[in-house]
Design a protein around this motif. Structure first.
Motif, PDB file in Angstrom:
ATOM      1  N   GLY A   1     -29.937 -41.877   9.134  1.00 48.69           N
ATOM      2  CA  GLY A   1     -31.178 -41.444   8.517  1.00 48.69           C
ATOM      3  C   GLY A   1     -30.973 -40.275   7.567  1.00 48.69           C
ATOM      4  N   GLU A   2     -30.113 -39.339   7.957  1.00 49.33           N
ATOM      5  CA  GLU A   2     -29.814 -38.212   7.081  1.00 49.33           C
ATOM      6  C   GLU A   2     -29.134 -38.675   5.805  1.00 49.33           C
ATOM      7  OE1 GLU A   2     -27.711 -35.130   9.096  1.00 49.33           O
ATOM      8  OE2 GLU A   2     -29.116 -35.074  10.789  1.00 49.33           O
ATOM      9  N   TYR A   3     -28.256 -39.669   5.930  1.00 47.47           N
ATOM     10  CA  TYR A   3     -27.575 -40.200   4.752  1.00 47.47           C
ATOM     11  C   TYR A   3     -28.560 -40.853   3.777  1.00 47.47           C
ATOM     12  CZ  TYR A   3     -23.050 -39.737   7.186  1.00 47.47           C
ATOM     13  OH  TYR A   3     -21.933 -39.262   7.835  1.00 47.47           O
ATOM     14  N   LEU A   4     -29.527 -41.590   4.326  1.00 45.76           N
ATOM     15  CA  LEU A   4     -30.391 -42.422   3.483  1.00 45.76           C
ATOM     16  C   LEU A   4     -31.708 -41.758   3.099  1.00 45.76           C
ATOM     17  CD1 LEU A   4     -29.982 -45.957   5.101  1.00 45.76           C
ATOM     18  CD2 LEU A   4     -28.556 -44.815   3.400  1.00 45.76           C
ATOM     19  N   ARG A   5     -32.027 -40.656   3.730  1.00 42.51           N
ATOM     20  CA  ARG A   5     -33.328 -40.017   3.484  1.00 42.51           C
ATOM     21  C   ARG A   5     -33.483 -39.651   2.009  1.00 42.51           C
ATOM     22  NH1 ARG A   5     -33.129 -36.898   7.751  1.00 42.51           N
ATOM     23  NH2 ARG A   5     -34.022 -38.644   8.930  1.00 42.51           N
ATOM     24  N   GLY A   6     -34.570 -40.122   1.425  1.00 45.72           N
ATOM     25  CA  GLY A   6     -34.847 -39.804   0.028  1.00 45.72           C
ATOM     26  C   GLY A   6     -34.104 -40.651  -0.981  1.00 45.72           C
ATOM     27  N   THR A   7     -33.292 -41.624  -0.517  1.00 39.25           N
ATOM     28  CA  THR A   7     -32.545 -42.484  -1.433  1.00 39.25           C
ATOM     29  C   THR A   7     -33.309 -43.785  -1.681  1.00 39.25           C
ATOM     30  OG1 THR A   7     -31.289 -43.755   0.220  1.00 39.25           O
ATOM     31  CG2 THR A   7     -30.452 -41.560  -0.364  1.00 39.25           C
ATOM     32  N   ASN A   8     -32.715 -44.655  -2.505  1.00 42.72           N
ATOM     33  CA  ASN A   8     -33.313 -45.964  -2.763  1.00 42.72           C
ATOM     34  C   ASN A   8     -32.684 -47.060  -1.908  1.00 42.72           C
ATOM     35  OD1 ASN A   8     -30.811 -46.074  -3.963  1.00 42.72           O
ATOM     36  ND2 ASN A   8     -31.541 -46.708  -5.981  1.00 42.72           N
ATOM     37  N   VAL A   9     -32.022 -46.675  -0.812  1.00 44.57           N
ATOM     38  CA  VAL A   9     -31.396 -47.627   0.102  1.00 44.57           C
ATOM     39  C   VAL A   9     -32.297 -47.795   1.331  1.00 44.57           C
ATOM     40  CG1 VAL A   9     -29.368 -48.176   1.503  1.00 44.57           C
ATOM     41  CG2 VAL A   9     -29.104 -46.944  -0.666  1.00 44.57           C
ATOM     42  N   VAL A  10     -32.671 -49.024   1.634  1.00 45.39           N
ATOM     43  CA  VAL A  10     -33.541 -49.304   2.771  1.00 45.39           C
ATOM     44  C   VAL A  10     -32.791 -49.103   4.086  1.00 45.39           C
ATOM     45  CG1 VAL A  10     -34.855 -51.093   3.970  1.00 45.39           C
ATOM     46  CG2 VAL A  10     -34.979 -50.908   1.474  1.00 45.39           C
ATOM     47  N   TYR A  11     -33.379 -48.350   4.975  1.00 48.87           N
ATOM     48  CA  TYR A  11     -32.886 -48.204   6.347  1.00 48.87           C
ATOM     49  C   TYR A  11     -33.364 -49.447   7.090  1.00 48.87           C
ATOM     50  CZ  TYR A  11     -32.181 -45.785  10.902  1.00 48.87           C
ATOM     51  OH  TYR A  11     -31.782 -45.418  12.168  1.00 48.87           O
ATOM     52  N   TYR A  12     -32.457 -50.440   7.215  1.00 47.52           N
ATOM     53  CA  TYR A  12     -32.807 -51.733   7.809  1.00 47.52           C
ATOM     54  C   TYR A  12     -32.484 -51.680   9.298  1.00 47.52           C
ATOM     55  CZ  TYR A  12     -33.026 -56.856   8.329  1.00 47.52           C
ATOM     56  OH  TYR A  12     -33.352 -58.127   8.727  1.00 47.52           O
ATOM     57  N   SER A  13     -33.466 -51.283  10.075  1.00 49.46           N
ATOM     58  CA  SER A  13     -33.276 -51.038  11.502  1.00 49.46           C
ATOM     59  C   SER A  13     -33.256 -52.338  12.291  1.00 49.46           C
ATOM     60  CB  SER A  13     -34.397 -50.146  12.032  1.00 49.46           C
ATOM     61  OG  SER A  13     -34.326 -50.031  13.434  1.00 49.46           O
ATOM     62  N   LYS A  14     -32.263 -52.455  13.168  1.00 51.03           N
ATOM     63  CA  LYS A  14     -32.167 -53.576  14.107  1.00 51.03           C
ATOM     64  C   LYS A  14     -32.114 -52.981  15.518  1.00 51.03           C
ATOM     65  CE  LYS A  14     -29.640 -56.210  10.682  1.00 51.03           C
ATOM     66  NZ  LYS A  14     -28.315 -56.745  10.300  1.00 51.03           N
ATOM     67  N   PRO A  15     -33.273 -52.767  16.110  1.00 53.45           N
ATOM     68  CA  PRO A  15     -33.334 -52.060  17.389  1.00 53.45           C
ATOM     69  C   PRO A  15     -32.614 -52.783  18.522  1.00 53.45           C
ATOM     70  CG  PRO A  15     -35.493 -52.163  16.339  1.00 53.45           C
ATOM     71  CD  PRO A  15     -34.598 -53.094  15.591  1.00 53.45           C
ATOM     72  N   ARG A  16     -32.428 -52.060  19.604  1.00 46.25           N
ATOM     73  CA  ARG A  16     -31.830 -52.640  20.807  1.00 46.25           C
ATOM     74  C   ARG A  16     -32.718 -53.776  21.306  1.00 46.25           C
ATOM     75  NH1 ARG A  16     -27.847 -49.163  22.681  1.00 46.25           N
ATOM     76  NH2 ARG A  16     -27.636 -50.457  24.530  1.00 46.25           N
ATOM     77  N   ALA A  17     -32.085 -54.838  21.765  1.00 47.10           N
ATOM     78  CA  ALA A  17     -32.839 -56.039  22.117  1.00 47.10           C
ATOM     79  C   ALA A  17     -33.252 -56.101  23.587  1.00 47.10           C
ATOM     80  CB  ALA A  17     -32.022 -57.288  21.780  1.00 47.10           C
ATOM     81  N   GLU A  18     -32.629 -55.288  24.431  1.00 47.25           N
ATOM     82  CA  GLU A  18     -32.837 -55.500  25.865  1.00 47.25           C
ATOM     83  C   GLU A  18     -34.269 -55.191  26.319  1.00 47.25           C
ATOM     84  OE1 GLU A  18     -30.509 -51.492  25.716  1.00 47.25           O
ATOM     85  OE2 GLU A  18     -30.610 -53.369  24.608  1.00 47.25           O
ATOM     86  N   TYR A  19     -34.991 -54.401  25.545  1.00 42.30           N
ATOM     87  CA  TYR A  19     -36.358 -54.077  25.955  1.00 42.30           C
ATOM     88  C   TYR A  19     -37.260 -55.309  25.950  1.00 42.30           C
ATOM     89  CZ  TYR A  19     -34.917 -49.236  25.475  1.00 42.30           C
ATOM     90  OH  TYR A  19     -34.258 -48.046  25.619  1.00 42.30           O
ATOM     91  N   VAL A  20     -36.945 -56.269  25.105  1.00 42.32           N
ATOM     92  CA  VAL A  20     -37.752 -57.490  25.067  1.00 42.32           C
ATOM     93  C   VAL A  20     -37.105 -58.623  25.858  1.00 42.32           C
ATOM     94  CG1 VAL A  20     -36.759 -58.450  22.939  1.00 42.32           C
ATOM     95  CG2 VAL A  20     -39.126 -58.966  23.541  1.00 42.32           C
ATOM     96  N   THR A  21     -35.790 -58.538  26.095  1.00 41.61           N
ATOM     97  CA  THR A  21     -35.096 -59.627  26.792  1.00 41.61           C
ATOM     98  C   THR A  21     -34.924 -59.388  28.284  1.00 41.61           C
ATOM     99  OG1 THR A  21     -32.924 -58.675  26.260  1.00 41.61           O
ATOM    100  CG2 THR A  21     -33.813 -60.282  24.723  1.00 41.61           C
TER     101      THR A  21
END
Length: 413
Positions: free
Chosen positions: A333-353
């Motif tokens: 997040g610190e790297y991408l904050r304020g840039t034109n690069v999308v932070y494409y989050s893929k959260p942990r799956a176990e909460y739904v599985t």
């Protein structure tokens, strides 16, 4: 061409009408505005999706009613297009067209892998049976990569769709982001252990293998250009890792060069090596391919926090970065904050599985951290790597709702 029965045609037309209704709905207009904001670098209303690519046996296959093979192919495509919206009420945009792709292929190496897959509906496990045990002795097996297009198969699919429901959903050809995977197909041929050991035992041969794969991809891109197979990668067209190609930087028509298209690269197989080793054996070859793309989406499940400073940050055309849970998400997040690069989050799956009801308290606490990490970034959330929702559509819908609520509370533009 296989005949589609009257009964199957009726089923397909009903589904086509449903997709068209989704596409023309006020909700779809709202979703398109969300994607437009991302495309234009505005931090407004992040998109949330629950992706079903690992459990179509729960959300697509049981709902199929067609009997003929071609009809079932079309039915599966229609149902798949609508899963996110129909079942989960997520932010999947829906097109008023029936989208198909050129049936092209590219194999960076001359030998195909031998993979033993787990049996049973919904099984995802597999075992690599290495074809190459010793890279120095197996180099000749890697030579001779190939690529091509099956124009007839593409035309037959287009004709079948047009005849069945083209008056409802016009057929549109779309192109996914150009791919350039190298470490994945190589590991599928030699296994992870052999691949890692080759970095030490056979560095020259490993460089040669990577150069061969890169050259095949470069020739493939030339082939797409010369054969007129390139299509716009913009709007509701697919980007690898199950995202969409919305952008204000690439053309929406008359595409003739790969530098007018999205590309996709990843190297999750090297996530356990040091950044310097990645920089030696992977980055130079990815860099050659990145120069052939207009825009770049990067990453699968690998760590990108470690390789960002010296390598990934060098790509000026990078616009989407996969941030899996294996990363220090705050750091990314610190790297991408304020840039034109999308932070494409893929959260942990176990909460739904996990078995049992959703642990909403734990899920909200986790999403809080994700949202805080992505604050100040262009933010897209897509829950991937889900193996099951136990056939419970309400579970998936509730999961999406909680994600939205946490974004509204914790994510700051």
């Amino acid at each position: 061409m296989e005949h589609i029965s009257v009964q199957d045609r009726q089923i397909l037309r009903q589904l086509a009408q449903k997709q068209l209704a989704f596409a023309n709905s006020p909700r779809n207009d709202e979703i398109l505005k969300q994607w437009d904001a991302l495309a234009n670098g505005r931090r407004e209303n992040p998109t949330v999706r629950l992706l079903f690519s690992n459990f179509p046996n729960e959300v697509v296959h049981p709902r199929m009613r067609c009997e003929g093979a071609r009809a079932r192919e079309l039915e599966e495509m229609l149902l798949s297009t609508m899963v996110g919206r129909e079942l989960f009420d997520d932010d999947t945009p829906i097109s008023p067209t029936f989208d198909i792709r050129w049936k092209t292929w590219v194999h960076p190496f001359g030998t195909q892998p031998h993979i033993t897959k787990a049996e049973g509906e919904g099984a995802m496990g597999f075992h690599i049976d290495p074809i190459i045990d010793d890279l120095a002795e197996g180099m000749d097996l890697l030579r001779g990569g190939s690529f091509g297009v099956d124009r007839q198969a593409t035309a037959e699919l287009e004709e079948a769709a047009n005849e069945a429901f083209g008056d409802i959903l016009p057929v549109r050809k779309v192109m996914p982001s150009l791919t350039g995977m190298m470490t994945n197909p190589l590991v599928h041929l030699m296994g992870m252990e052999n691949y890692y050991l080759s970095m030490y035992d056979y560095p020259d041969e490993l460089h040669e293998a990577m150069d061969m794969a890169t050259t095949v991809y470069e020739q493939y891109y030339d082939f797409l250009e010369n054969e007129g197979l390139l299509l716009p990668t913009n709007g509701i067209s697919p980007i690898n890792q199950e995202s969409f190609a919305f952008t204000a930087e690439l053309p929406t028509e008359n595409v003739t060069k790969t530098t007018q298209c999205w590309g996709f690269l990843e190297s999750q197989e090297t996530t356990a090596v040091s950044p310097d080793v990645f920089g030696e054996f992977v980055f130079p070859y990815q860099d050659r391919l990145a120069k052939r793309f207009g825009l770049l989406s990067y990453g699968c499940c690998e760590r990108v926090d470690a390789t960002w400073p010296d390598y990934l940050s060098k790509w000026k055309n990078l616009r989407k970065l996969s941030v899996s849970p294996f990363n220090n998400e705050q750091q990314v997040g610190e790297y991408l904050r304020g840039t034109n690069v999308v932070y494409y989050s893929k959260p942990r799956a176990e909460y739904v599985t996990n078995h049992g009801p959703l642990d909403e308290e734990a899920l909200r606490a986790y999403f809080k951290g994700v949202c805080e990490a992505a604050s100040g970034c262009l933010f897209e959330m897509a829950q991937r790597e889900v193996g099951t929702i136990f056939g419970d559509f309400d579970r998936g819908r509730r999961y999406v709702q909680i994600a939205r609520e946490c974004i509204a509370e914790y994510w700051k533009p």
